[in-house]
Scaffold this motif. Structure first.
Motif, PDB file in Angstrom:
ATOM      1  N   ILE A  97      48.486  45.608  46.321  1.00 16.93           N
ATOM      2  CA  ILE A  97      49.254  46.508  47.205  1.00 16.93           C
ATOM      3  C   ILE A  97      50.675  45.946  47.330  1.00 16.93           C
ATOM      4  CG2 ILE A  97      47.260  47.365  48.508  1.00 16.93           C
ATOM      5  CD1 ILE A  97      49.387  44.868  50.234  1.00 16.93           C
ATOM      6  N   GLU A  98      51.596  46.827  47.747  1.00 10.80           N
ATOM      7  CA  GLU A  98      52.945  46.333  48.064  1.00 10.80           C
ATOM      8  C   GLU A  98      53.284  46.738  49.485  1.00 10.80           C
ATOM      9  OE1 GLU A  98      55.316  47.963  44.950  1.00 10.80           O
ATOM     10  OE2 GLU A  98      55.057  50.027  45.604  1.00 10.80           O
ATOM     11  N   VAL A 121      44.507  42.333  47.445  1.00  5.73           N
ATOM     12  CA  VAL A 121      43.632  42.437  48.613  1.00  5.73           C
ATOM     13  C   VAL A 121      42.382  41.585  48.390  1.00  5.73           C
ATOM     14  CG1 VAL A 121      42.241  44.020  50.014  1.00  5.73           C
ATOM     15  CG2 VAL A 121      44.426  44.787  49.027  1.00  5.73           C
ATOM     16  N   CYS A 122      42.046  40.720  49.369  1.00  3.16           N
ATOM     17  CA  CYS A 122      40.802  39.963  49.185  1.00  3.16           C
ATOM     18  C   CYS A 122      39.729  40.402  50.168  1.00  3.16           C
ATOM     19  CB  CYS A 122      41.049  38.453  49.265  1.00  3.16           C
ATOM     20  SG  CYS A 122      41.597  37.892  50.867  1.00  3.16           S
ATOM     21  N   ASN A 123      40.139  41.128  51.243  1.00  5.51           N
ATOM     22  CA  ASN A 123      39.127  41.584  52.197  1.00  5.51           C
ATOM     23  C   ASN A 123      39.705  42.614  53.159  1.00  5.51           C
ATOM     24  OD1 ASN A 123      36.579  41.687  53.260  1.00  5.51           O
ATOM     25  ND2 ASN A 123      36.417  39.481  53.588  1.00  5.51           N
ATOM     26  N   VAL A 146      51.373  49.639  56.513  1.00  6.85           N
ATOM     27  CA  VAL A 146      52.556  49.126  55.811  1.00  6.85           C
ATOM     28  C   VAL A 146      52.229  48.814  54.345  1.00  6.85           C
ATOM     29  CG1 VAL A 146      53.496  48.146  57.938  1.00  6.85           C
ATOM     30  CG2 VAL A 146      52.194  46.663  56.370  1.00  6.85           C
ATOM     31  N   CYS A 147      51.022  49.214  53.894  1.00  2.00           N
ATOM     32  CA  CYS A 147      50.610  48.881  52.526  1.00  2.00           C
ATOM     33  C   CYS A 147      50.570  50.116  51.649  1.00  2.00           C
ATOM     34  CB  CYS A 147      49.217  48.245  52.528  1.00  2.00           C
ATOM     35  SG  CYS A 147      49.161  46.732  53.487  1.00  2.00           S
ATOM     36  N   HIS A 148      50.892  49.908  50.381  1.00  3.29           N
ATOM     37  CA  HIS A 148      50.944  50.998  49.415  1.00  3.29           C
ATOM     38  C   HIS A 148      50.251  50.501  48.149  1.00  3.29           C
ATOM     39  CE1 HIS A 148      52.803  54.160  46.907  1.00  3.29           C
ATOM     40  NE2 HIS A 148      53.066  54.776  48.040  1.00  3.29           N
ATOM     41  N   ILE A 149      49.361  51.317  47.576  1.00  3.47           N
ATOM     42  CA  ILE A 149      48.671  50.910  46.342  1.00  3.47           C
ATOM     43  C   ILE A 149      49.701  50.836  45.199  1.00  3.47           C
ATOM     44  CG2 ILE A 149      46.833  51.492  44.694  1.00  3.47           C
ATOM     45  CD1 ILE A 149      45.634  51.056  47.419  1.00  3.47           C
ATOM     46  N   VAL A 150      49.764  49.706  44.496  1.00  2.90           N
ATOM     47  CA  VAL A 150      50.730  49.520  43.412  1.00  2.90           C
ATOM     48  C   VAL A 150      50.357  50.413  42.225  1.00  2.90           C
ATOM     49  CG1 VAL A 150      51.590  47.853  41.708  1.00  2.90           C
ATOM     50  CG2 VAL A 150      51.271  47.158  44.091  1.00  2.90           C
ATOM     51  N   GLN A 151      51.393  50.986  41.613  1.00  2.00           N
ATOM     52  CA  GLN A 151      51.157  51.880  40.480  1.00  2.00           C
ATOM     53  C   GLN A 151      50.670  51.121  39.247  1.00  2.00           C
ATOM     54  OE1 GLN A 151      53.601  55.287  39.559  1.00  2.00           O
ATOM     55  NE2 GLN A 151      54.128  54.368  37.599  1.00  2.00           N
ATOM     56  N   VAL A 195      45.132  39.629  52.563  1.00  2.00           N
ATOM     57  CA  VAL A 195      45.689  39.570  51.209  1.00  2.00           C
ATOM     58  C   VAL A 195      45.959  38.134  50.787  1.00  2.00           C
ATOM     59  CG1 VAL A 195      46.741  41.856  51.419  1.00  2.00           C
ATOM     60  CG2 VAL A 195      48.062  39.829  52.068  1.00  2.00           C
ATOM     61  N   GLY A 196      46.171  37.952  49.490  1.00  2.00           N
ATOM     62  CA  GLY A 196      46.472  36.616  48.974  1.00  2.00           C
ATOM     63  C   GLY A 196      45.214  35.765  48.981  1.00  2.00           C
ATOM     64  N   GLN A 197      45.386  34.469  49.234  1.00  2.00           N
ATOM     65  CA  GLN A 197      44.221  33.582  49.204  1.00  2.00           C
ATOM     66  C   GLN A 197      43.487  33.622  50.532  1.00  2.00           C
ATOM     67  OE1 GLN A 197      47.015  30.575  48.142  1.00  2.00           O
ATOM     68  NE2 GLN A 197      45.957  30.116  46.222  1.00  2.00           N
TER      69      GLN A 197
END
Length: 880
Positions: A286-287, A300-302, A362-367, A349-351
């Motif tokens: 996501i961005e 996304v991890c969870n 505030v999240c958008h699925i990356v193309q 997100v991240g680790q």
């Protein structure tokens, strides 16, 4: 052909329903001492014996385009980039920047790069054999990123050696040269499109095919460089795949959870909603949208259990103190953002250990993220509707694609002196004559397939079973399937079954309605005890349901009862087509034989006892790391060949080689010996499905050794001739009729029986394309056959004819199918075992979780038990 005397000791070798064989074969124990290590290629594929001549000639076009290449060398450099964990896209940017920045080294040369560590240049670079280290800076978002690239000469790749191999003067094809050409051809598209495997995709432009669940169809093209006789070929095909839609994470959630309007969701998500959403979004990139142009990307991890207004994290203050702060409050304080959906969860997100939480809004699925998870049935059908193209349409699309790509103006293609033909390759094919099929009964009719199809009207099974004692269990409620519907269905089935020479005599001895899966076992036990002569249970199902898996588990593995399921809709509205298809299946499940190849027209390999094996390994869906792979091997049990027995094993997750093949083949040889009254096969012909080209040497090495070992275990001097053929459907070669008049069916495909073994096939090895089926929808994909081993010295015609004839012996329909029956049956057996692994507590009827079962954490021994078929079921083709 030694060792065909003596009796075999057949005690305990068949798949008796006792405890399953333990898998304790260590992969290394199969190499006899004193031989080279298992990875050395012990076996070389046979040369092509000759070209086929059978059949009438047909002119075809294939989606292969000739590549003309110069004779010289290509220079190969090894590159390593530090830091090294970058995606290929970034690596390509680094190398691109480096070539521009260091013109002293690269001058006007245009190197090509594979995105990892291989760089190819037309002329040698002025660095000799020394390793050079260069610094490269990419302007990043906010701060520049600095990379160190080391580069060292690796080899010079000879295009002349490649030409020698293509013309058949040398046996080994220089793989390094093919790889170099592949990198040249891919360099530019890799920078302009989204690469996926060997294909390239670009975001939808001028079309929109949503699949639901946050997914959509992207169109693109496949491209690969292939050696063939005399010339290198570029194989180009149109392709389509599912991508995740670039959209706000909130909208993605609404699609996944079927929420019409986000404003209707005023409450926090329920547990089941959260779990479903987590399953879909975990692992996606996501961005963020709340920092202006700084659209940082995360994975996304969870998904948090708590909503944003309650999810807290340790916040470090300026004075060094750490306080607990909720995500909602943090966004209010730091970004002056009052969350619109504070009751919705956050994405972690991240680790995992870093506790970075972002509110959904505030999240958008990356193309450009490809969907690797299995599509639901609904999505699959939408996908097929959006992508199926008749053969002439597909040929047009391929032509347009090649015009648009304008490959000869690609500066990198020009740099290396390549020239690609603009026209599909014209190639001569042959349409093989179909075999006649022998039916039985009073009339002993023969059927001659026409365009890959025949029918049973006025014909009876070669050997039909009399069904005297049978039962009906209806798992659809009586309001859906009324009693009179069951009565009518019974009458119609009886009429058709007696026409087909498999009379169902008298009324069912039992006919009851039943509820869910937990009623299957008690009911079946009752039936087995009350009606010892019971031959068949017809089970009526209400659409997709966990009852199916349970019926098969109980019938196939626990009690050994023949079951035939039928959908409620086909009971309520009977059609002769559906009913006769049911009979095709029922007859073989009770040990009958539907039809056989007319013996006089079979290839001469049938003059001595021969066993046909089909083998396949099915893997769990991508993204599942715990389920086992399932290996299935079927073997013919008679001389026709029409009846097959099955053996199946669970093995290590995603293991391509059949681990326990030796024991499985031994079982088949013994079963053949028993069922034919003491014949030992002089020849073993194995059709192996599901092996990719890269795996050929590996699979051949292990599995040929295993088959030989099985023979020697039965009798030290037993050495039947083995032919090992790999069947591939997953490739991108498509064939089109050059002459419109030759087109067959609504979709304008090549006729069934079309065979090609020149022009687009291997320069020296024994392979061929055969399209054995009549295309119904879209463009047919011809199956590709590659002979990896052949003790039996087949000529091209005989093996091609044999293969085509075996495609006519598949019992579930009266048409020629796209791969030989034994390979198809192996696939059915493995697929059925997936159902045997479903535990009944798990609702496998739910869309998308298809066959997910609870097999994750069971011990291999428990899974081996679960797929062990009952001794009575072993004797028949239960998998039909």
């Amino acid at each position: 052909m030694g060792g065909l005397t003596g009796k075999w000791n057949t005690e305990g070798a068949t798949g008796s329903g006792g405890s399953p064989p333990q898998q304790v074969v260590s992969p290394l124990s199969l190499t006899p001492p004193g031989l080279p290590s298992p990875d050395a290629p012990l076996f070389n594929c046979p040369r092509r014996p000759n070209l086929g001549r059978e059949g009438r000639s047909i002119v075809l076009r294939a989606n292969h385009f000739q590549i003309s290449m110069p004779r010289g060398f290509i220079h190969h450099y090894h590159v390593s980039i530090v830091p090294d964990k970058c995606p290929r896209r970034v690596n390509r940017e680094i190398i691109q920047t480096m070539v521009h920045a260091y013109s002293k080294i690269f001058g006007n040369l245009k190197p090509v790069f594979d995105g990892r560590s291989n760089l190819y240049v037309r002329d040698p670079l002025p660095i000799g054999n020394d390793q050079v280290e260069l610094e490269v800076t990419l302007d990043g978002e906010g701060k520049d990123r600095v990379f160190r690239v080391t580069m060292k000469w690796a080899a010079q790749v000879s295009l002349f050696a490649l030409e020698e191999a293509l013309e058949g003067r040398t046996r080994q094809i220089p793989f390094d040269a093919i790889q170099a050409l592949d990198v040249v051809m891919r360099h530019l598209p890799s920078m302009t499109y989204t690469p996926v495997g060997r294909s390239f995709f670009s975001s939808p432009d001028g079309y929109y095919h949503p699949l639901g669940g946050g997914r959509e169809v992207w169109f693109g093209f496949h491209q690969s460089v292939r050696p063939s006789q005399w010339k290198m070929m570029l194989n180009i095909d149109v392709s389509a795949t599912a991508f995740y839609k670039a959209q706000p994470a909130i909208d993605f959630m609404c699609e996944v959870l079927d929420i019409r309007d986000i404003n209707d969701q005023r409450k926090p998500l329920t547990d089941s909603m959260r779990v479903k959403f987590t399953k879909e979004i975990r692992g996606l990139k996501i961005e963020i949208t709340h920092c202006g142009a700084m659209r940082r990307k995360y994975r996304v991890c969870n998904v948090t259990r708590r909503p944003a207004q309650m999810q807290s994290f340790p916040l470090q203050l300026d004075n060094g103190q750490t306080v607990e702060c909720t995500v909602a409050k943090y966004f209010l304080d730091k970004y002056k953002m009052k969350l619109r959906f504070p009751h919705l969860p956050c994405l972690q997100v991240g680790q995992e250990h870093k506790h970075t939480y972002l509110p959904l809004e505030v999240c958008h699925i990356v193309q450009g993220q490809r969907c690797i998870k299995k599509l639901t049935d609904m999505q699959t059908s939408t996908m097929i509707k959006a992508t199926a193209r008749s053969a002439p349409d597909r040929e047009r699309e391929i032509n347009n694609l090649v015009r648009k790509a304008d490959l000869n103006n690609d500066p990198y293609v020009q740099e290396f002196g390549l020239n690609i033909s603009r026209n599909l390759m014209e190639v001569r094919g042959r349409v093989l004559p179909p075999p006649k099929l022998q039916y039985g009964g009073r009339t002993k009719q023969q059927a001659l397939p026409n365009q890959g199809v025949w029918d049973m009207r006025g014909k009876q099974f070669f050997s039909g079973v009399d069904i005297k004692e049978w039962a009906i269990a209806c798992f659809a409620p009586s309001r859906t399937v009324r009693e009179d519907a069951l009565r009518n269905f019974t009458q119609q089935l009886q009429k058709i079954s007696s026409d087909m020479g498999m009379p169902i005599i008298g009324q069912p001895c039992f006919c009851k309605y039943a509820g869910g899966p937990d009623q299957v076992e008690p009911m079946f036990r009752y039936l087995k005890n009350s009606f010892p002569a019971l031959q068949l249970v017809v089970v009526v199902l209400p659409g997709k349901t966990p009852v199916y898996a349970e019926v098969k588990r109980v019938g196939d593995t626990v009690l050994g009862m023949a079951t035939q399921c039928v959908q409620a809709k086909n009971v309520n509205k009977t059609s002769p087509q559906t009913l006769s298809n049911l009979c095709l299946k029922i007859n073989v499940k009770l040990g009958g034989v539907n039809s056989i190849l007319v013996p006089s027209i079979r290839p001469k390999v049938f003059n001595e006892p021969v066993i046909f094996l089909g083998a396949d390994v099915t893997h769990p869906p991508v993204g599942d790391n715990r389920k086992p792979s399932i290996a299935a091997v079927v073997g013919s049990q008679d001389a026709h060949p029409s009846r097959y027995a099955a053996t199946v094993r669970v093995q290590q997750h995603r293991q391509e080689i059949i681990q326990d093949l030796s024991a499985m083949v031994k079982e088949h040889l013994v079963m053949f010996y028993k069922s034919t009254g003491g014949y030992k096969p002089h020849r073993i012909i194995m059709y192996r499905d599901g092996v990719s080209e890269g795996q050929f040497p590996h699979v051949l090495q292990h599995e040929l050794t295993a088959i030989r070992e099985a023979c020697i275990k039965l009798e030290p001097d037993y050495k039947p001739g083995i032919t090992f053929i790999v069947v591939q459907k997953r490739h991108h070669t498509r064939l089109f009729c050059a002459d419109k008049k030759e087109q067959s069916g609504k979709s304008g495909n090549i006729p069934a029986g079309t065979t090609v073994d020149i022009g687009i096939t291997h320069p020296t090895e024994f392979d061929f394309y055969l399209c054995s089926h009549q295309g119904i929808q879209g463009t047919s994909r011809p199956s590709h056959y590659h002979v990896l081993w052949d003790d039996n010295r087949f000529e091209a015609d005989e093996l091609q004819q044999l293969t085509y004839q075996l495609c006519h012996t598949y019992v579930r329909c009266t048409r020629s199918v796209s791969i030989p029956a034994p390979a198809y049956y192996a696939h059915l057996v493995a697929f059925r075992s997936r159902y045997h692994l479903v535990e009944k507590e798990h609702d496998s009827g739910e869309e998308g979780s298809h066959l997910s079962g609870g097999s994750e954490d069971r011990a291999p021994a428990a899974m081996a038990r679960a797929i062990t078929v009952h001794a009575d079921t072993m004797k028949v083709m239960y998998f039909a």
